[in-house]
Design a protein around this motif. Structure first.
Motif, mmCIF file in Angstrom:
data_model
loop_
_atom_site.group_PDB
_atom_site.id
_atom_site.type_symbol
_atom_site.label_atom_id
_atom_site.label_comp_id
_atom_site.label_asym_id
_atom_site.label_seq_id
_atom_site.Cartn_x
_atom_site.Cartn_y
_atom_site.Cartn_z
ATOM 1 N N TYR A 248 0.858 -1.194 0.000
ATOM 2 C CA TYR A 248 0.000 0.000 0.000
ATOM 3 C C TYR A 248 0.888 1.236 0.000
ATOM 4 O O TYR A 248 1.707 1.423 0.894
ATOM 5 C CB TYR A 248 -0.900 -0.006 1.243
ATOM 6 N N THR A 249 0.719 2.079 -1.022
ATOM 7 C CA THR A 249 1.550 3.285 -1.128
ATOM 8 C C THR A 249 0.738 4.557 -0.913
ATOM 9 O O THR A 249 1.274 5.654 -1.052
ATOM 10 C CB THR A 249 2.238 3.354 -2.511
ATOM 11 N N GLY A 250 -0.544 4.406 -0.584
ATOM 12 C CA GLY A 250 -1.391 5.570 -0.356
ATOM 13 C C GLY A 250 -1.262 6.114 1.045
ATOM 14 O O GLY A 250 -0.380 5.718 1.827
ATOM 15 N N ALA A 251 -2.162 7.014 1.388
ATOM 16 C CA ALA A 251 -2.126 7.669 2.697
ATOM 17 C C ALA A 251 -2.500 6.684 3.801
ATOM 18 O O ALA A 251 -3.551 6.046 3.751
ATOM 19 C CB ALA A 251 -3.071 8.861 2.707
ATOM 20 N N ILE A 252 -1.648 6.577 4.799
ATOM 21 C CA ILE A 252 -1.839 5.598 5.870
ATOM 22 C C ILE A 252 -3.072 5.908 6.706
ATOM 23 O O ILE A 252 -3.772 4.986 7.161
ATOM 24 C CB ILE A 252 -0.569 5.518 6.753
ATOM 25 N N ASP A 253 -3.385 7.187 6.896
ATOM 26 C CA ASP A 253 -4.565 7.522 7.708
ATOM 27 C C ASP A 253 -5.854 7.114 7.004
ATOM 28 O O ASP A 253 -6.813 6.664 7.627
ATOM 29 C CB ASP A 253 -4.579 9.009 8.063
ATOM 30 N N GLU A 254 -5.863 7.231 5.680
ATOM 31 C CA GLU A 254 -7.037 6.811 4.911
ATOM 32 C C GLU A 254 -7.220 5.296 4.994
ATOM 33 O O GLU A 254 -8.338 4.793 5.159
ATOM 34 C CB GLU A 254 -6.894 7.250 3.455
ATOM 35 N N LEU A 255 -6.118 4.553 4.880
ATOM 36 C CA LEU A 255 -6.179 3.094 4.958
ATOM 37 C C LEU A 255 -6.787 2.645 6.280
ATOM 38 O O LEU A 255 -7.601 1.709 6.316
ATOM 39 C CB LEU A 255 -4.778 2.504 4.805
ATOM 40 N N LEU A 256 -6.406 3.321 7.356
ATOM 41 C CA LEU A 256 -6.853 2.925 8.692
ATOM 42 C C LEU A 256 -8.090 3.695 9.150
ATOM 43 O O LEU A 256 -8.375 3.777 10.350
ATOM 44 C CB LEU A 256 -5.721 3.083 9.692
ATOM 45 N N GLY A 257 -8.832 4.218 8.175
ATOM 46 C CA GLY A 257 -10.138 4.802 8.470
ATOM 47 C C GLY A 257 -10.097 6.056 9.317
ATOM 48 O O GLY A 257 -11.069 6.364 10.008
ATOM 49 N N PHE A 258 -8.968 6.771 9.280
ATOM 50 C CA PHE A 258 -8.829 8.035 10.016
ATOM 51 C C PHE A 258 -9.119 7.865 11.510
ATOM 52 O O PHE A 258 -9.662 8.753 12.161
ATOM 53 C CB PHE A 258 -9.737 9.122 9.423
ATOM 54 N N ARG A 259 -8.718 6.719 12.067
ATOM 55 C CA ARG A 259 -9.045 6.415 13.470
ATOM 56 C C ARG A 259 -8.401 7.387 14.450
ATOM 57 O O ARG A 259 -8.882 7.562 15.571
ATOM 58 C CB ARG A 259 -8.644 4.969 13.796
ATOM 59 N N TYR A 260 -7.305 8.009 14.030
ATOM 60 C CA TYR A 260 -6.663 9.018 14.880
ATOM 61 C C TYR A 260 -6.774 10.419 14.270
ATOM 62 O O TYR A 260 -6.028 11.321 14.651
ATOM 63 C CB TYR A 260 -5.187 8.661 15.110
ATOM 64 N N GLY A 261 -7.687 10.561 13.330
ATOM 65 C CA GLY A 261 -7.858 11.837 12.658
ATOM 66 C C GLY A 261 -7.025 11.920 11.381
ATOM 67 O O GLY A 261 -6.189 11.063 11.094
ATOM 68 N N GLU A 262 -7.263 12.961 10.596
ATOM 69 C CA GLU A 262 -6.536 13.147 9.335
ATOM 70 C C GLU A 262 -5.115 13.645 9.601
ATOM 71 O O GLU A 262 -4.912 14.550 10.411
ATOM 72 C CB GLU A 262 -7.247 14.170 8.446
ATOM 73 N N LEU A 263 -4.155 13.037 8.921
ATOM 74 C CA LEU A 263 -2.804 13.579 8.914
ATOM 75 C C LEU A 263 -2.788 14.804 8.002
ATOM 76 O O LEU A 263 -3.452 14.814 6.967
ATOM 77 C CB LEU A 263 -1.796 12.535 8.425
ATOM 78 N N PRO A 264 -2.018 15.839 8.352
ATOM 79 C CA PRO A 264 -2.049 17.071 7.556
ATOM 80 C C PRO A 264 -1.111 17.026 6.351
ATOM 81 O O PRO A 264 0.042 16.606 6.458
ATOM 82 C CB PRO A 264 -1.586 18.132 8.558
#
Length: 384
Positions: A248-264
């Motif tokens: 997976y080369t995409g955004a890690i926060d998106e993969l994990l459902g933004f469980r800790y909020g969006e990374l900036p």
């Protein structure tokens, strides 16, 4: 797996994903499916010819440079290259001066007498050093050098940083300010790497060669969620638990459902213009720290050098804040103490997920140059 005939799934056709796809296909003899939500390969390195036959980069200017022999040999394996030394400029206080700042910058903004005095202090403090960082100069105990650093910081570094990142320069990780050095010579090249090139044909052609393998299948216009699902930290492909590697080369926060909020992240908007002239500006890239809205202008007939036939293409670059619900791309991770701590929480969770391999700028939440992204991908290949 049921209805899935591949030995590996890779999300993202950018540099990291494509390098790993080739590794699985060629070195491990795995059948690979690589997908991308976009309608093209090559990620942010994608380039194309416009209606006038001018090669244009869609996601901002890229050149390839490295001091790493393994990285340079890998790039040359899939692309015939031509030497290319990038030259950049800055418009500051109504004048154009080289970027990175060098001794010419001192001549541009100081009287002959004051310039000679400043160069004398630089020689006394730095000796044979070829460069330093603005951070180090701002901390100098030499009053003359510190005043020069403050001039550069006030009129360029602080303004450009605040505009590019959308936050105060004091909040941003110090590594960002150190990316562009101050040179103690009249050298005008932007980089000093021993290997500096542009692909002879295009970056997109490099990716076509890289992905041209019988074991690789490319599917575009295919978002990860159309195949991939994460439930209770278990990966499912087409509804079945994954028993194959998933890169997976995409955004890690998106993969994990933004469980800790969006990374900036910061994003960019490009305003492309075709101009009826042979040359619009004196350098391929010119930064405008003192302009209100945009950061720089790229002239693509100079990147690489192309015949203009009386026309040239420029792209004016406007930074903006990224949001998942806006129609924009996440370009640069905003590295602050808070954001990096949030990323660490995401990474700890991701590292526990079976069969998941994270790689790339968004997955690693790092500000990679191309050579760094390639070096990191090759390192992951070795670990695999």
């Amino acid at each position: 797996m049921e209805n899935f005939e591949y030995d590996a799934l890779i999300v993202g056709c950018g540099l990291s994903g494509s390098v790993l796809a080739r590794h699985f296909a060629e070195n491990l003899n795995k059948k690979v499916l690589i997908i991308d939500r976009r309608d093209h390969i090559a990620g942010n390195m994608y380039d194309y010819k416009d209606e006038n036959g001018i090669l244009v980069q869609k996601y901002g200017p890229h050149t390839f440079h490295t001091n790493n022999d393994e990285v340079s040999e890998y790039f040359k394996k899939y692309s015939e290259c031509t030497p290319y030394e990038l030259k950049c400029m800055v418009k500051m206080n109504g004048k154009f001066t080289p970027s990175p700042f060098n001794l010419q910058t001192i001549d541009d903004y100081y009287s002959e007498e004051d310039a000679a005095e400043l160069k004398k202090h630089i020689q006394e403090i730095y000796g044979d050093a070829k460069k330093t960082t603005i951070v180090e100069m701002l901390q100098s105990k030499d009053k003359v050098i510190k005043e020069y650093a403050e001039f550069l910081y006030k009129n360029d570094y602080s303004l450009y940083t605040a505009k590019q990142w959308g936050i105060s320069p004091e909040e941003i990780d110090v590594s960002v300010l150190k990316r562009v050095p101050v040179l103690f010579s009249y050298k005008k090249g932007y980089f000093d790497d021993k290997f500096q090139v542009m692909p002879k044909e295009s970056f997109t052609a490099f990716f076509k060669n890289l992905l041209n393998h019988a074991n690789i299948t490319v599917k575009l216009n295919t978002p990860a969620e159309s195949l991939l699902k994460l439930e209770n930290d278990v990966i499912y492909i087409n509804g079945e638990k994954a028993d194959i590697p998933v890169v997976y080369t995409g955004a890690i926060d998106e993969l994990l459902g933004f469980r800790y909020g969006e990374l900036p992240y910061r994003s960019l908007r490009f305003e492309y213009k075709t101009v009826d002239c042979d040359s619009y500006q004196d350098a391929p890239i010119v930064a405008y720290p003192q302009e209100k809205d945009f950061t720089r202008i790229t002239e693509y007939t100079k990147l690489p050098v192309q015949k203009t036939n009386g026309k040239t293409v420029i792209a004016i670059e406007y930074p903006l804040q990224y949001s998942v619900d806006k129609n924009c791309e996440p370009y640069y991770p905003i590295l602050t103490e808070e954001s990096m701590n949030t990323y660490i929480r995401y990474r700890k969770d991701a590292d526990k997920i079976e069969n998941l391999i994270l790689c790339g700028r968004l997955a690693d939440f790092k500000y990679y140059n191309m050579d760094q992204a390639l070096e990191n991908a090759l390192k992951v290949c070795t670990e695999i």
